[in-house]
Design a protein around this motif. Structure first.
Motif, PDB file in Angstrom:
ATOM      1  N   GLY A 100       0.912  -1.303  -0.014  1.00 32.38           N
ATOM      2  CA  GLY A 100       0.013   0.058   0.006  1.00 32.38           C
ATOM      3  C   GLY A 100       0.769   1.115  -0.271  1.00 32.38           C
ATOM      4  O   GLY A 100       2.151   1.263  -0.381  1.00 32.38           O
ATOM      5  N   ALA A 113      -2.147   8.529   7.068  1.00 36.03           N
ATOM      6  CA  ALA A 113      -2.962   7.309   6.693  1.00 36.03           C
ATOM      7  C   ALA A 113      -2.100   6.379   6.097  1.00 36.03           C
ATOM      8  O   ALA A 113      -0.940   6.520   5.736  1.00 36.03           O
ATOM      9  CB  ALA A 113      -4.030   7.923   5.411  1.00 36.03           C
ATOM     10  N   ILE A 115      -2.939   3.643   3.008  1.00 40.36           N
ATOM     11  CA  ILE A 115      -3.788   3.125   2.093  1.00 40.36           C
ATOM     12  C   ILE A 115      -3.573   1.827   1.531  1.00 40.36           C
ATOM     13  O   ILE A 115      -2.569   1.633   0.997  1.00 40.36           O
ATOM     14  CB  ILE A 115      -3.865   4.196   0.760  1.00 40.36           C
ATOM     15  CG1 ILE A 115      -4.077   5.787   1.526  1.00 40.36           C
ATOM     16  CG2 ILE A 115      -5.046   3.920   0.140  1.00 40.36           C
ATOM     17  CD1 ILE A 115      -3.879   6.830   0.371  1.00 40.36           C
ATOM     18  N   TYR A 160      -2.912   2.090 -10.104  1.00 41.09           N
ATOM     19  CA  TYR A 160      -3.907   2.533  -8.958  1.00 41.09           C
ATOM     20  C   TYR A 160      -4.033   3.879  -8.968  1.00 41.09           C
ATOM     21  O   TYR A 160      -2.808   4.690  -8.898  1.00 41.09           O
ATOM     22  CB  TYR A 160      -3.700   2.018  -7.554  1.00 41.09           C
ATOM     23  CG  TYR A 160      -3.924   0.288  -7.633  1.00 41.09           C
ATOM     24  CD1 TYR A 160      -5.162  -0.103  -7.283  1.00 41.09           C
ATOM     25  CD2 TYR A 160      -2.899  -0.400  -8.030  1.00 41.09           C
ATOM     26  CE1 TYR A 160      -5.639  -1.257  -7.109  1.00 41.09           C
ATOM     27  CE2 TYR A 160      -3.319  -1.834  -7.816  1.00 41.09           C
ATOM     28  CZ  TYR A 160      -4.526  -2.253  -7.451  1.00 41.09           C
ATOM     29  OH  TYR A 160      -5.038  -3.651  -7.507  1.00 41.09           O
ATOM     30  N   ILE A 162      -5.377   7.111  -6.553  1.00 43.16           N
ATOM     31  CA  ILE A 162      -5.722   7.363  -5.288  1.00 43.16           C
ATOM     32  C   ILE A 162      -6.348   8.695  -5.183  1.00 43.16           C
ATOM     33  O   ILE A 162      -5.867   9.717  -5.848  1.00 43.16           O
ATOM     34  CB  ILE A 162      -4.679   7.378  -4.338  1.00 43.16           C
ATOM     35  CG1 ILE A 162      -4.128   5.746  -4.241  1.00 43.16           C
ATOM     36  CG2 ILE A 162      -4.964   7.710  -3.070  1.00 43.16           C
ATOM     37  CD1 ILE A 162      -2.798   5.580  -3.268  1.00 43.16           C
ATOM     38  N   ASN A 163      -7.679   8.886  -4.645  1.00 48.13           N
ATOM     39  CA  ASN A 163      -8.171  10.382  -4.433  1.00 48.13           C
ATOM     40  C   ASN A 163      -7.465  10.809  -2.941  1.00 48.13           C
ATOM     41  O   ASN A 163      -7.622  10.304  -2.016  1.00 48.13           O
ATOM     42  CB  ASN A 163      -9.774   9.949  -4.078  1.00 48.13           C
ATOM     43  CG  ASN A 163     -10.360  11.326  -4.043  1.00 48.13           C
ATOM     44  OD1 ASN A 163      -9.706  12.358  -3.516  1.00 48.13           O
ATOM     45  ND2 ASN A 163     -11.434  11.208  -4.318  1.00 48.13           N
ATOM     46  N   THR A 164      -6.728  11.982  -3.346  1.00 47.87           N
ATOM     47  CA  THR A 164      -6.131  12.211  -1.892  1.00 47.87           C
ATOM     48  C   THR A 164      -7.025  13.094  -0.969  1.00 47.87           C
ATOM     49  O   THR A 164      -6.406  13.330   0.347  1.00 47.87           O
ATOM     50  CB  THR A 164      -4.795  13.069  -2.619  1.00 47.87           C
ATOM     51  OG1 THR A 164      -5.566  14.262  -3.081  1.00 47.87           O
ATOM     52  CG2 THR A 164      -3.936  12.469  -3.437  1.00 47.87           C
ATOM     53  N   THR A 166      -9.800  11.963   0.143  1.00 52.30           N
ATOM     54  CA  THR A 166     -10.293  10.818   1.072  1.00 52.30           C
ATOM     55  C   THR A 166      -9.383   9.658   1.298  1.00 52.30           C
ATOM     56  O   THR A 166      -9.596   9.090   2.148  1.00 52.30           O
ATOM     57  CB  THR A 166     -11.483  10.253   0.340  1.00 52.30           C
ATOM     58  OG1 THR A 166     -11.107   9.530  -0.844  1.00 52.30           O
ATOM     59  CG2 THR A 166     -12.694  11.295  -0.072  1.00 52.30           C
ATOM     60  N   ASN A 167      -8.196   9.775   0.603  1.00 57.50           N
ATOM     61  CA  ASN A 167      -7.023   8.582   0.820  1.00 57.50           C
ATOM     62  C   ASN A 167      -7.699   7.401   0.556  1.00 57.50           C
ATOM     63  O   ASN A 167      -7.491   6.424   1.464  1.00 57.50           O
ATOM     64  CB  ASN A 167      -6.516   8.914   2.199  1.00 57.50           C
ATOM     65  CG  ASN A 167      -5.596   9.930   2.405  1.00 57.50           C
ATOM     66  OD1 ASN A 167      -4.942  10.566   1.549  1.00 57.50           O
ATOM     67  ND2 ASN A 167      -5.508  10.471   3.543  1.00 57.50           N
ATOM     68  N   THR A 168      -8.556   7.047  -0.636  1.00 58.61           N
ATOM     69  CA  THR A 168      -8.761   5.909  -0.952  1.00 58.61           C
ATOM     70  C   THR A 168      -8.656   5.742  -2.378  1.00 58.61           C
ATOM     71  O   THR A 168      -8.305   6.571  -3.234  1.00 58.61           O
ATOM     72  CB  THR A 168     -10.552   5.971  -0.533  1.00 58.61           C
ATOM     73  OG1 THR A 168     -11.008   7.026  -1.342  1.00 58.61           O
ATOM     74  CG2 THR A 168     -10.847   6.091   0.865  1.00 58.61           C
ATOM     75  N   VAL A 169      -8.549   4.394  -2.772  1.00 61.66           N
ATOM     76  CA  VAL A 169      -8.548   4.012  -3.874  1.00 61.66           C
ATOM     77  C   VAL A 169      -9.596   4.392  -4.921  1.00 61.66           C
ATOM     78  O   VAL A 169     -10.900   3.869  -4.579  1.00 61.66           O
ATOM     79  CB  VAL A 169      -8.087   2.528  -4.281  1.00 61.66           C
ATOM     80  CG1 VAL A 169      -7.822   2.010  -5.742  1.00 61.66           C
ATOM     81  CG2 VAL A 169      -6.669   2.265  -3.601  1.00 61.66           C
ATOM     82  N   LEU A 170      -9.465   5.104  -6.003  1.00 62.36           N
ATOM     83  CA  LEU A 170     -10.486   5.648  -6.793  1.00 62.36           C
ATOM     84  C   LEU A 170     -10.940   4.656  -7.921  1.00 62.36           C
ATOM     85  O   LEU A 170     -11.896   4.307  -8.157  1.00 62.36           O
ATOM     86  CB  LEU A 170     -10.174   7.169  -7.468  1.00 62.36           C
ATOM     87  CG  LEU A 170     -11.414   7.589  -8.453  1.00 62.36           C
ATOM     88  CD1 LEU A 170     -12.401   7.933  -7.599  1.00 62.36           C
ATOM     89  CD2 LEU A 170     -10.673   8.582  -9.112  1.00 62.36           C
TER      90      LEU A 170
END
Length: 245
Positions: A100, A113, A115, A160, A162-164, A166-170
């Protein structure tokens, strides 16, 4: 100035491009060096300790100022700094064998975070941040040595996104085998991916997160790193079996 990491001799070379002179910073390292936008700090990972660490370099006096312990990832090889210098992103191996990206606040070196990206991977590769800091891209070759194609690497790797905020994989984008190096065009509209086992470069639209075209470099080529000229007209690809393609 230019900075070159040497993990064999555990130094970072500092090249003064005006005087063509070279100095050194002694630092135990295993990865690439990235520099803050204002040029005052450098960051470089070390996988040899447990947990891994990211060294923070003071580039005004060429010294090691501090270290950031990174139990996740335990091997912070590839790093990227946000355009405003406020965040540092590190790709690597998480505890338990997953993979991650760790997000670090550069003001206080605190981890913001972790991820998760993949459970089974050879190891996450290059990572970069887009021009406005809203997206992070990270290359994932996939699992190692499980069968065909040659050397047992998967025929398809992934990038991959990542939306920074929300710190989630888009999303993730399928590319060629063993994606290693990433590069964005100056205007951020295209992402180039060096696929080592496919001997190719994937060109991705960052607006749609789709592959526009794939450039075949020819049999036997091993593209690894890729850089794009400031005017966006040319890309230079480093080939592991020859100097420059």
């Amino acid at each position: 100035k230019a900075y070159i990491s040497d993990r064999g001799l555990d130094v970072v070379y500092v090249v003064d491009t005006a005087t063509q002179t070279v100095s050194q910073i002694a630092v135990d390292n295993d990865g690439e060096i990235v520099v803050s936008p204002d040029g005052t700090k450098g960051y470089i990972g070390n996988c040899g300790s447990d947990p891994g660490v990211i060294w923070v370099l003071n580039l005004t006096n060429n010294t090691v100022s501090t270290s950031i312990p990174t139990p996740q990832p335990s091997c912070p090889f590839f790093l990227a700094v946000s355009p405003d210098g406020s965040k540092l992103y590190a790709s690597g191996t998480f505890n338990g064998g997953s993979y991650g990206v760790t997000v670090i606040n550069t003001a206080n070196n605190a981890i913001l975070a972790n991820i998760p990206i993949a459970v089974d991977s050879l190891s996450l590769q290059d990572i970069l941040v887009n021009n406005d800091g809203s997206r992070v891209y990270v290359a994932d070759p996939g699992p190692c040595c499980g069968g065909v194609p040659p050397l047992g690497f998967p025929a398809i790797g992934k990038v991959y996104v990542i939306n920074t905020s929300t710190n989630t994989v888009l999303t993730n984008i399928s590319v060629g085998g063993t994606p290693v190096g990433l590069a964005l065009t100056p205007n951020g509209s295209k992402l180039y991916v060096a696929n080592q086992e496919s001997s190719s470069v994937s060109v991705i639209s960052t607006a749609t997160n789709t592959v526009l075209t794939t450039i075949n470099l020819g049999a036997g080529k091993k593209p690894s790193l890729i850089k794009i000229t400031p005017d966006g007209t040319k890309a230079f690809v480093l080939n592991q079996t020859a100097p420059i393609e």
